[in-house]
Design a protein around this motif. Sequence first.
Motif, PDB file in Angstrom:
ATOM      1  N   LEU A   1      17.712 -74.676   4.627  1.00 12.20           N
ATOM      2  CA  LEU A   1      18.778 -73.773   4.197  1.00 12.20           C
ATOM      3  C   LEU A   1      18.979 -72.641   5.216  1.00 12.20           C
ATOM      4  O   LEU A   1      20.115 -72.298   5.558  1.00 12.20           O
ATOM      5  N   ALA A   2      17.874 -72.091   5.714  1.00 14.71           N
ATOM      6  CA  ALA A   2      17.976 -71.015   6.715  1.00 14.71           C
ATOM      7  C   ALA A   2      18.674 -71.527   7.979  1.00 14.71           C
ATOM      8  O   ALA A   2      19.502 -70.821   8.577  1.00 14.71           O
TER       9      ALA A   2
ATOM     10  N   ARG B   1      22.387 -72.165   7.098  1.00 11.28           N
ATOM     11  CA  ARG B   1      23.103 -70.874   7.006  1.00 11.28           C
ATOM     12  C   ARG B   1      23.486 -70.358   8.395  1.00 11.28           C
ATOM     13  O   ARG B   1      24.598 -69.873   8.609  1.00 11.28           O
TER      14      ARG B   1
ATOM     15  N   VAL C   1      15.683 -66.585   2.937  1.00 16.45           N
ATOM     16  CA  VAL C   1      16.854 -66.992   2.157  1.00 16.45           C
ATOM     17  C   VAL C   1      17.059 -65.986   1.014  1.00 16.45           C
ATOM     18  O   VAL C   1      16.144 -65.245   0.659  1.00 16.45           O
ATOM     19  N   PHE C   2      18.282 -65.957   0.484  1.00 17.83           N
ATOM     20  CA  PHE C   2      18.570 -65.071  -0.655  1.00 17.83           C
ATOM     21  C   PHE C   2      18.174 -65.823  -1.926  1.00 17.83           C
ATOM     22  O   PHE C   2      18.905 -66.690  -2.414  1.00 17.83           O
TER      23      PHE C   2
ATOM     24  N   GLN D   1      25.957 -70.546  -2.056  1.00 17.64           N
ATOM     25  CA  GLN D   1      26.250 -69.126  -1.768  1.00 17.64           C
ATOM     26  C   GLN D   1      25.538 -68.654  -0.497  1.00 17.64           C
ATOM     27  O   GLN D   1      26.104 -67.918   0.299  1.00 17.64           O
ATOM     28  N   ASN D   2      24.293 -69.094  -0.316  1.00 17.51           N
ATOM     29  CA  ASN D   2      23.557 -68.769   0.906  1.00 17.51           C
ATOM     30  C   ASN D   2      24.301 -69.284   2.137  1.00 17.51           C
ATOM     31  O   ASN D   2      24.447 -68.581   3.135  1.00 17.51           O
TER      32      ASN D   2
ATOM     33  N   GLN E   1      13.835 -74.658   2.012  1.00 19.59           N
ATOM     34  CA  GLN E   1      14.272 -73.303   2.377  1.00 19.59           C
ATOM     35  C   GLN E   1      14.484 -73.185   3.883  1.00 19.59           C
ATOM     36  O   GLN E   1      15.401 -72.501   4.343  1.00 19.59           O
TER      37      GLN E   1
ATOM     38  N   ALA F   1      18.195 -70.634  -4.475  1.00 19.43           N
ATOM     39  CA  ALA F   1      17.457 -70.859  -3.229  1.00 19.43           C
ATOM     40  C   ALA F   1      15.955 -70.609  -3.398  1.00 19.43           C
ATOM     41  O   ALA F   1      15.128 -71.266  -2.770  1.00 19.43           O
TER      42      ALA F   1
ATOM     43  N   LEU G   1      20.407 -66.328  -5.092  1.00 22.36           N
ATOM     44  CA  LEU G   1      21.726 -66.937  -4.912  1.00 22.36           C
ATOM     45  C   LEU G   1      21.563 -68.443  -4.765  1.00 22.36           C
ATOM     46  O   LEU G   1      20.497 -68.939  -4.385  1.00 22.36           O
TER      47      LEU G   1
END
Length: 237
Positions: free
Chosen positions: A146-147, A150, A90-91, A98-99, A143, A135, A94
């Motif tokens: 989130l990945a 995304r 993840v970024f 945003q991710n 995380q 993140a 950010l």
Amino acid sequence: MSIMLDVKDLNVYYGVIHALKGVSFHVNKGEIVTLIGANGAGKTTTLQTITGLIPAQSGSVMYNGREIIHTPGHQLVANGLAHVPEGRRVFATLSVYQNLMLGAYTRKDKDGIEATLKTVYEHFPRLLERKNQMAGTLSGGEQQMLAMGRALMSNPEMVVLDEPSMGLSPIYVNEIFNIIEKIHDSGVTVLLVEQNANKALSIADRAYVLETGNITIEGAAQDLANDPKVKAAYLSE
């Protein structure tokens, strides 16, 4: 059943090391297929070669009937193939939001992106709660969510997941696997590389065992789960 991903005779080298030795397998549209194997067997290398992160020495990767072996990654995403890498990536600096929006960077359909974002938040309510959080401050399980979220923002036909349960607590592992099944139920084809062979075989339709760069066993996931050799090597608790 139509073949969505067809990998034939893939050979990959790291210098003089022959990492993949003629790997062949396929994923039908609508399936969950898993690749299982020990550390260093070549599972991550296989996924990274499919999605263009590592060059192949020889072989073929057909996606929806088209050769993609030299197709750049962003083009693959635009064509409906998303990769959730090992280690989340993840970024960190950010926000969650945003991710997620970066996952949709190949899309131009504003309304569609909003609808996908809503679906992602339904799959992962925790991401909605933390949408303005950096993140890098999320837990490992968050995380991973989130990945995955995304990747879903690109509105993929197929998702390639690399070790989604790695390093997670048992509660998060169950949650992640439930979500993989939900994503699949929504019409997304899944190729899963997973260290936790028990879990992977419990949700997959078919499975392949990778050993030192070779596919050694393949079949229905349930059959592999009951295979004495597979049990002894990968399913010991």
